[in-house]
Structure formats: structure tokens, C-alpha cells
Design a protein around this motif. Structure first.
Motif, PDB file in Angstrom:
ATOM      1  N   GLN A  55      38.357  41.576  46.701  1.00  0.00           N
ATOM      2  CA  GLN A  55      39.561  41.220  45.941  1.00  0.00           C
ATOM      3  C   GLN A  55      39.790  42.036  44.669  1.00  0.00           C
ATOM      4  O   GLN A  55      39.676  41.499  43.553  1.00  0.00           O
ATOM      5  N   PRO A  56      40.158  43.303  44.797  1.00  0.00           N
ATOM      6  CA  PRO A  56      40.645  44.012  43.611  1.00  0.00           C
ATOM      7  C   PRO A  56      41.979  43.422  43.164  1.00  0.00           C
ATOM      8  O   PRO A  56      42.818  43.071  43.992  1.00  0.00           O
ATOM      9  N   GLU A  57      42.182  43.292  41.868  1.00  0.00           N
ATOM     10  CA  GLU A  57      43.406  42.666  41.344  1.00  0.00           C
ATOM     11  C   GLU A  57      43.697  43.241  39.965  1.00  0.00           C
ATOM     12  O   GLU A  57      42.795  43.348  39.126  1.00  0.00           O
ATOM     13  N   TRP A  58      44.948  43.612  39.727  1.00  0.00           N
ATOM     14  CA  TRP A  58      45.361  44.116  38.418  1.00  0.00           C
ATOM     15  C   TRP A  58      45.770  42.963  37.516  1.00  0.00           C
ATOM     16  O   TRP A  58      46.539  42.098  37.907  1.00  0.00           O
ATOM     17  N   SER A  59      45.259  42.976  36.290  1.00  0.00           N
ATOM     18  CA  SER A  59      45.671  41.966  35.320  1.00  0.00           C
ATOM     19  C   SER A  59      47.077  42.292  34.815  1.00  0.00           C
ATOM     20  O   SER A  59      47.559  43.417  34.981  1.00  0.00           O
ATOM     21  N   PRO A  60      47.747  41.344  34.179  1.00  0.00           N
ATOM     22  CA  PRO A  60      49.098  41.613  33.656  1.00  0.00           C
ATOM     23  C   PRO A  60      49.142  42.786  32.674  1.00  0.00           C
ATOM     24  O   PRO A  60      50.186  43.444  32.541  1.00  0.00           O
ATOM     25  N   ASP A  61      48.010  43.084  32.000  1.00  0.00           N
ATOM     26  CA  ASP A  61      48.007  44.207  31.057  1.00  0.00           C
ATOM     27  C   ASP A  61      47.455  45.488  31.677  1.00  0.00           C
ATOM     28  O   ASP A  61      47.118  46.446  30.970  1.00  0.00           O
ATOM     29  N   GLY A  62      47.343  45.515  33.009  1.00  0.00           N
ATOM     30  CA  GLY A  62      47.022  46.754  33.698  1.00  0.00           C
ATOM     31  C   GLY A  62      45.562  47.110  33.812  1.00  0.00           C
ATOM     32  O   GLY A  62      45.217  48.277  34.012  1.00  0.00           O
ATOM     33  N   VAL A  63      44.663  46.131  33.735  1.00  0.00           N
ATOM     34  CA  VAL A  63      43.229  46.366  33.916  1.00  0.00           C
ATOM     35  C   VAL A  63      42.857  45.935  35.341  1.00  0.00           C
ATOM     36  O   VAL A  63      43.297  44.886  35.816  1.00  0.00           O
ATOM     37  N   LEU A  64      42.035  46.731  36.009  1.00  0.00           N
ATOM     38  CA  LEU A  64      41.634  46.435  37.379  1.00  0.00           C
ATOM     39  C   LEU A  64      40.373  45.573  37.394  1.00  0.00           C
ATOM     40  O   LEU A  64      39.325  45.975  36.887  1.00  0.00           O
ATOM     41  N   TYR A  65      40.495  44.391  37.987  1.00  0.00           N
ATOM     42  CA  TYR A  65      39.370  43.470  38.163  1.00  0.00           C
ATOM     43  C   TYR A  65      38.947  43.486  39.626  1.00  0.00           C
ATOM     44  O   TYR A  65      39.748  43.792  40.516  1.00  0.00           O
ATOM     45  N   PHE A  66      37.680  43.128  39.869  1.00  0.00           N
ATOM     46  CA  PHE A  66      37.208  43.041  41.249  1.00  0.00           C
ATOM     47  C   PHE A  66      35.912  42.245  41.280  1.00  0.00           C
ATOM     48  O   PHE A  66      35.344  41.903  40.239  1.00  0.00           O
ATOM     49  N   ILE A  67      35.451  41.963  42.484  1.00  0.00           N
ATOM     50  CA  ILE A  67      34.194  41.245  42.699  1.00  0.00           C
ATOM     51  C   ILE A  67      33.255  42.152  43.468  1.00  0.00           C
ATOM     52  O   ILE A  67      33.663  42.823  44.422  1.00  0.00           O
ATOM     53  N   SER A  68      31.990  42.201  43.066  1.00  0.00           N
ATOM     54  CA  SER A  68      30.986  43.031  43.726  1.00  0.00           C
ATOM     55  C   SER A  68      29.673  42.266  43.846  1.00  0.00           C
ATOM     56  O   SER A  68      29.358  41.423  42.995  1.00  0.00           O
ATOM     57  N   ASP A  69      28.908  42.579  44.906  1.00  0.00           N
ATOM     58  CA  ASP A  69      27.596  41.930  45.075  1.00  0.00           C
ATOM     59  C   ASP A  69      26.454  42.881  44.714  1.00  0.00           C
ATOM     60  O   ASP A  69      25.339  42.749  45.222  1.00  0.00           O
ATOM     61  N   ARG A  70      26.708  43.810  43.820  1.00  0.00           N
ATOM     62  CA  ARG A  70      25.711  44.827  43.461  1.00  0.00           C
ATOM     63  C   ARG A  70      24.442  44.226  42.880  1.00  0.00           C
ATOM     64  O   ARG A  70      23.391  44.895  42.846  1.00  0.00           O
ATOM     65  N   THR A  71      24.485  42.984  42.400  1.00  0.00           N
ATOM     66  CA  THR A  71      23.281  42.342  41.854  1.00  0.00           C
ATOM     67  C   THR A  71      22.809  41.189  42.736  1.00  0.00           C
ATOM     68  O   THR A  71      22.206  40.230  42.245  1.00  0.00           O
ATOM     69  N   ASN A  72      23.109  41.251  44.046  1.00  0.00           N
ATOM     70  CA  ASN A  72      22.755  40.232  45.036  1.00  0.00           C
ATOM     71  C   ASN A  72      23.832  39.173  45.178  1.00  0.00           C
ATOM     72  O   ASN A  72      24.088  38.684  46.274  1.00  0.00           O
ATOM     73  N   TRP A  73      24.499  38.823  44.068  1.00  0.00           N
ATOM     74  CA  TRP A  73      25.548  37.807  44.105  1.00  0.00           C
ATOM     75  C   TRP A  73      26.918  38.462  43.912  1.00  0.00           C
ATOM     76  O   TRP A  73      27.060  39.394  43.130  1.00  0.00           O
ATOM     77  N   TRP A  74      27.942  37.927  44.627  1.00  0.00           N
ATOM     78  CA  TRP A  74      29.311  38.397  44.422  1.00  0.00           C
ATOM     79  C   TRP A  74      29.802  37.898  43.061  1.00  0.00           C
ATOM     80  O   TRP A  74      30.218  36.736  42.920  1.00  0.00           O
TER      81      TRP A  74
END
Length: 645
Positions: free
Chosen positions: A229-248
Motif C-alpha cells: 500500500q504505497p499512498e501519497w499524503s495530502p502534502d505530497g509525501v509517499l508512505y508505504f508499509i514494508s516487512d523489512r524488519t520481520n513485521w509489516w
């Protein structure tokens, strides 16, 4: 009233199969547009048709989708992301022809794409360029594997158009998302043999004034990092979820840097089986998000400045598909004792309002079993997870010296999970005196990547061990009758059912719903999305044909000695009917009691009311014949080969 003394399985219950299918709908994808709230409803009484429903602020609900249309896409076969709404206009995929349509509220749908074998999903609207950006799956050449791309479909043309390819070259794409100013496009991509929960890449590209893409940048992800789920915030910052540390967990990307937002031993993401999955949305300087911890889902607010996470109290145990906007969060939700709902949370007052129920049926709590979270020992000194539902019926009790039969339920996927959400299909059994163990075996999601990867190379081993050990755990606790253990599951759960029955002698009967019996046949004949799934679960094919044969129940019917019933749709493209039919013939030849129910017009999973009803009642009938208990209500019989009268 006085309890009626009756054996387990023979209790009379008000939770009938008719009750389950009548007036019950599948509540699905939620969308917000201005002050309108939209969601999809799958309606068994309309042949499983999916309809978009609109709710206005005064509480009025209206069907948007006209008769003759079914809002459902077949991209990846499982679909999802089947519609969006913008400026009171719906853009949706129609199931019958897989074309995209545009429908202004109150008007007839108009086709946007041509009558060719193309499928579309997961769209966003590009207002500046008057187009949709979405995933397209091209099936026009039957001699090759389907081709997946990111395309732009014009909304300006008077005649339908197939779309202009923006991104191509990889096997799969999902989640195209435009920045608020329309100058950047992000998307996820991955290649065989990975599944999206194994590893994906998050890319961002410049969108030129012409609509073409310019420079591209890899933000996160890889072969062993799953981004969701990549998602742009209203002020144009890209958020996302990653499991790089074992947990999403949650992250954001700005100024060329990735920043962790909330490091927690919990899952903020989900396995991407379908498109259009959402676990968070933006509310001013906060994220309203959902996460799973110890099998239970939570709702929370994450302040994007202080990075403080604070839980939002709700009466629900499962929350999903969240959409946030205009001071509200709207989501699908459920609890252990109430049917699933579409709920609205006022983010200012904290008040929760139910907008739509999946069923208006009111069931007396005296007939409802509340699940117990169970963690039980399994192989290699590990533990596994499940929900245990003891029998419950206010009107009935069993003889004091009797223990109930147990039905172990196995979720599909196998990369998926079960939850404690209210399920009338489970209460159907427990209110008749049959206990349920709903297992989240190793490989299930919700417990971190390490738990999920227990199944790597071990499908047919770890899942089998966990289901057997879960049943034995309840027998040892004195909860259930060890001589009346049954097991059922659908799809991958059907495979585990058959594997348990073939490779272990713990269970006395089972039911396979469109389950895999021949892993090699599945590797040779299934759709693109899952065509290399078994590489990770078993091993590369055909290089490791030995493992596929070793793990396939069809090749070990000599070890199977208990009755089995099979349920199958005749149009199933994911697990074709021959998977069940080969197994049925083998069991017949061996003299083992076996039954086979084939449903015309059904695919992978049953959507028609009459078939949902028939399968539930028939499975109960089958166990009653196998174990010799009387049913409280008559059920239409099914032919059981090799079962003595």
C-alpha cells in the motif's frame, strides 16, 4: 427453558443454512467521494452479483449498479480494486465482459474499453489529464502468458480505447498512485516466482505534462522485502508499509530517504491476494491505521509529527478496507458475536455508527459460541495459533460422558489467515454440538514474516503438523472426542485437508472444497498469478517433480482410509474440477466412502445462495452418516459411494 438432552451433532439449532443465505450479503470495497460513502455488496440471492451502493449524509442508501451489471474484475483471477468513484461518477469493471465502464450516478453505464480479452483493476483518476491509470491484464494472445502492465485509459475519447501503456516489462504490477499535484506516479511490481508477500519493489516516476513517464526511482523493496500500500499524503509525501524488519510496519519516503514511523511487533500490512487493499488513510497530521497483533485487529491513530501511536477503542475484533476523509474513517468490521458491518467512525467525537450490516438476522446469544484464542505446541519446539469454538446451544446439552466431535477448519491461501470475526457458518456447527478449531498454521499471516515463512518449502508438512497438533491439543485437554475428529478447507485449505487425511491417521473424515489433490497438475495448469507460487511452497517445477509427487495426496490414496466429501465448481480456473474428480475415482476404486458435489456455473468459491446452502447442509449430512448421529432437521441426502446402508 429446560435443556434438552441430545447427543452432540443432534442439537436443534435456529442457525439454519436458509438463515445464513437469506438476506446475507458480502460487504466489500469501500470508497469515499465528497460526502458520499460507497461500498460493494455481493448478493448470493442475485446469483452472487456484486453491486455498488451509495449512502448519502441523510442516511439514504441507493444501488448505483443497474441490473445486468456485476462489479467484479478478474485480474489475477481473484480481482479486487474493481471500482472507484470521483465527482459522483463510478468507474468499474463489469464481470461478464471485463470492460471498464463509466457511470454518472443516476445514468446508464457507458463502456470505456473495447470488446476484447483485456481486464482492468486498481484504478486511480488523473484529473489533470482526464484519464484513469490502472492495471491491465492482456489475454488477447492465447499462445502466451497474460501480460500485465500499468496503462492510462482516456476519458476524453468518444469511442472505447484499450489504454496507453505507461509501465511494462515485469510480470506483475499493482497500486498505481498519483501524487496530489499529479507530477509523480508510484507503483508496486514483482516477478515470478515471487508472490507479493515474498518481495515487491516500490517505484516512483515523474509524470510529464504529456502524460508520459520520465525518470524512475526505486524507493524500497526487493526479492526478500514485501512492500504494501504505497499512498501519497495530502502534502505530497509517499508512505508505504514494508516487512523489512520481520513485521509489516509503516514507513515514509521524502528527500530521497526512507524513514520508519512505528516499529512494532504487529502487522500493519496484509498479503496482497486482491487489489485495492487498504489498512491506513490520512487525517490531517495523522494516519488512521489498522494493525494485527496476536491474531486480533486494532484501530489506531499515528501522529505523523510526533510518531506517537494511540489506539482507538472500538467494539470490533476485525477491521479492514479502511477509507479516511472529511473527518471520518469508514471500514469493514466484525466482532465474535455480531455479523460483519460497514462502520463509520467520527474522528472528532470518537463515535462509531453502523451503516450497513451483512445480515439483519438477530441470533440469541444463547446459541453463539465465543472463540478462545489458542496457542498450542507443535513440531520443532514451536507453537502455532488457532481460535477454538466450543459447542453452544442454550436449549441443549449432551450426555455427561460424551465429548463433542471436532471440525478443524483450514483457511485458504495458504498465505492468509483466519480471524475471530463472527461467522454464521461456524455457528451453524457449534450450535448443533460440533466444536470448531479454526487454525492459523505456520505460514499464516498476522504473526510476522518468520512465522509466514515457516511454510517455505514445507507446504504439506508444517500445515499438516499444525492441524494435527491443534486437534491433539484439544483432545489432551479433554475438550473433544478423539475418535470423531473431522477436517475441512477450501482451495489451499482443501489441499491441507487431503494431505492430513492421506499422510496422518488422526482424523476420521474430511471435506475438501475445490482443493488441490495433485500439486504437479496445479503447477502445470493454473492462472498466471499463482503459476509459480508452488516454487516457494514446495520447490521449482519440474526440477523437483519428486517433491510434488511426494506431497500430492492423489499419489497416496493407498494411505487414505477415511471417508471424504468433495465440493467443486465446474468453471473453476484456479483449481480445475479434474483435481477433485481424480481423487474421487481413486477413493471409489479403493472402496472408501466418498461423495462428490459439482456445482454448475460456480468458480473458485461459491457465490450462489442455493449452492452455499447445499454445501453446508450436505457436509453436515455426510458426517452424520459417517459417525451415526441423528440430525435434528431433515437434510437432502447426497449419494455416498461405498458407505454401507
Amino acid at each position: 427453558m429446560t435443556d434438552s438432552l441430545a447427543p452432540y451433532g443432534s442439537w436443534k439449532s435456529p442457525i439454519t443454512s436458509d438463515l445464513i443465505v437469506q438476506g446475507t450479503v458480502r460487504l466489500g470495497e469501500i470508497r469515499l467521494d465528497g460526502d458520499g460513502i460507497y461500498w460493494s455488496e455481493g448478493r448470493p440471492l442475485e446469483g452472487g452479483r456484486s453491486v455498488v451502493v451509495r449512502r448519502t449524509p441523510d442516511g439514504t442508501t441507493t444501488d448505483i449498479t443497474p441490473t445486468g451489471f456485476n462489479v467484479r474484475t478478474r485480474v489475477h483471477e481473484y480481482g479486487g480494486g474493481s471500482y472507484i468513484v470521483a465527482d459522483e461518477t463510478a468507474y468499474f469493471s463489469n464481470f461478464a465482459d471485463q470492460r471498464l465502464y463509466r457511470q454518472a450516478v443516476g445514468s446508464e453505464p457507458q463502456p470505456l474499453t473495447p470488446e476484447v480479452d483485456l481486464r482492468y483493476a486498481d484504478a486511480v483518476i488523473d484529473r489533470q489529464r482526464n484519464r484513469l491509470i490502472c492495471i491491465r491484464e492482456d489475454h488477447t494472445n492465447s499462445e502466451r502468458e497474460a501480460v500485465n502492465t500499468v496503462v492510462a485509459v482516456s476519458l476524453s475519447n468518444d469511442s472505447p480505447t484499450a489504454g496507453e501503456v505507461l509501465v511494462s516489462g515485469n510480470d506483475f504490477y499493482s497500486s498505481p498512485r498519483l501524487s496530489p499535484d499529479g507530477t509523480q506516479l508510484s507503483w508496486l511490481t514483482w516477478n515470478h516466482p515471487n508472490m507479493p508477500w515474498d518481495g515487491t519493489e516500490l517505484w516512483v516516476a515523474e509524470v510529464k505534462e504529456t502524460g508520459e513517464l520520465g525518470d524512475r526511482h526505486l524507493v524500497a523493496g526487493g526479492l526478500t522485502e514485501s512492500v504494501f500500500q504505497p499512498e501519497w499524503s495530502p502534502d505530497g509525501v509517499l508512505y508505504f508499509i514494508s516487512d523489512r524488519t520481520n513485521w509489516w510496519n509503516l514507513y515514509r519516503w521524502q528527500n530521497g530517504q526512507v524513514e520508519p514511523l512505528c516499529e512494532k511487533a504487529a502487522e500493519f500490512g496484509l498479503p496482497q491476494w486482491v487489489f485495492g487493499m487498504f489498512t491506513y488513510g490520512f487525517d490531517h497530521d495523522s494516519l488512521i491505521c489498522t494493525y494485527t497483533e496476536d491474531g486480533i485487529q486494532h484501530l489506531a491513530r499515528l501522529n505523523t509529527q510526533s510518531l506517537e501511536l494511540s489506539e482507538i477503542e472500538t467494539p470490533f475484533a476485525s477491521i479492514g478496507g479502511i477509507q479516511v476523509g472529511a473527518g471520518q474513517a469508514v471500514f469493514g468490521a466484525g466482532s465474535p458475536t455480531t455479523p460483519g458491518v460497514i462502520a463509520r467512525l467520527d474522528l472528532k467525537t470518537g463515535q462509531t455508527e453502523v451503516l450497513r450490516r451483512s445480515s439483519e438476522t438477530e441470533v440469541d446469544p444463547g446459541y453463539l459460541s465465543v472463540p478462545e484464542t489458542v496457542e498450542f505446541p507443535t513440531e520443532n519446539g514451536l507453537t502455532a495459533h488457532a481460535f477454538y469454538y466450543p459447542p453452544k446451544n442454550r436449549d441443549c446439552q449432551a450426555p455427561a460422558d460424551e465429548r463433542p466431535p471436532l471440525l478443524v477448519k483450514i483457511h485458504g491461501g495458504p498465505t492468509a489467515a483466519t480471524s475471530a470475526t463472527f461467522n454464521l457458518g461456524i455457528q451453524y456447527w457449534t450450535s448443533r454440538g460440533i466444536a470448531i478449531l479454526d487454525v492459523n498454521y505456520g505460514g499464516s499471516t498476522g504473526y510476522g514474516r518468520d512465522y509466514r515463512e515457516r511454510l517455505k518449502g514445507n507446504w504439506g508438512i508444517v500445515d499438516v503438523d499444525d492441524c494435527v497438533n491443534g486437534a491433539k491439543y484439544l483432545v489432551e485437554r479433554g475438550e473433544v472426542d478423539g475418535d470423531r475428529l473431522t477436517i475441512d478447507g477450501g482451495s489451499a485449505g482443501g489441499y491441507t485437508t487431503l494431505a492430513v487425511l492421506a499422510f496422518r491417521d488422526t482424523f476420521k473424515a474430511g471435506a475438501s472444497y475445490y482443493g488441490v489433490s495433485d500439486a504437479a497438475a496445479l503447477a502445470e495448469d493454473t492462472h498466471k498469478f499463482e503459476s509459480r507460487y508452488l516454487d516457494g511452497l514446495i520447490g521449482p517445477y519440474p526440477e523437483r517433480q519428486d517433491l510434488y509427487r511426494e506431497r500430492s495426496p492423489i499419489h497416496h490414496t493407498d494411505q487414505l482410509s477415511c471417508p471424504v466429501i468433495f465440493f467443486q465448481g465446474d468453471e473453476d480456473k484456479i483449481v480445475p474440477p479434474n483435481q477433485a474428480e481424480k481423487m474421487v475415482e481413486a477413493l471409489k476404486a479403493k472402496g472408501i466412502p466418498v461423495a462428490y458435489v459439482l456445482f454448475e456455473g460456480e468458480q473458485h468459491g461459491f457465490r450462489k445462495a442455493e449452492n452455499i446452502k447445499r454445501s453446508l447442509d450436505t457436509e453436515l449430512y455426510f458426517y452424520s452418516r459417517v459417525f451415526g448421529f441423528e440430525l435434528a432437521d431433515p437434510v437432502e441426502p447426497v449419494e455416498i459411494a461405498n458407505l454401507p446402508q
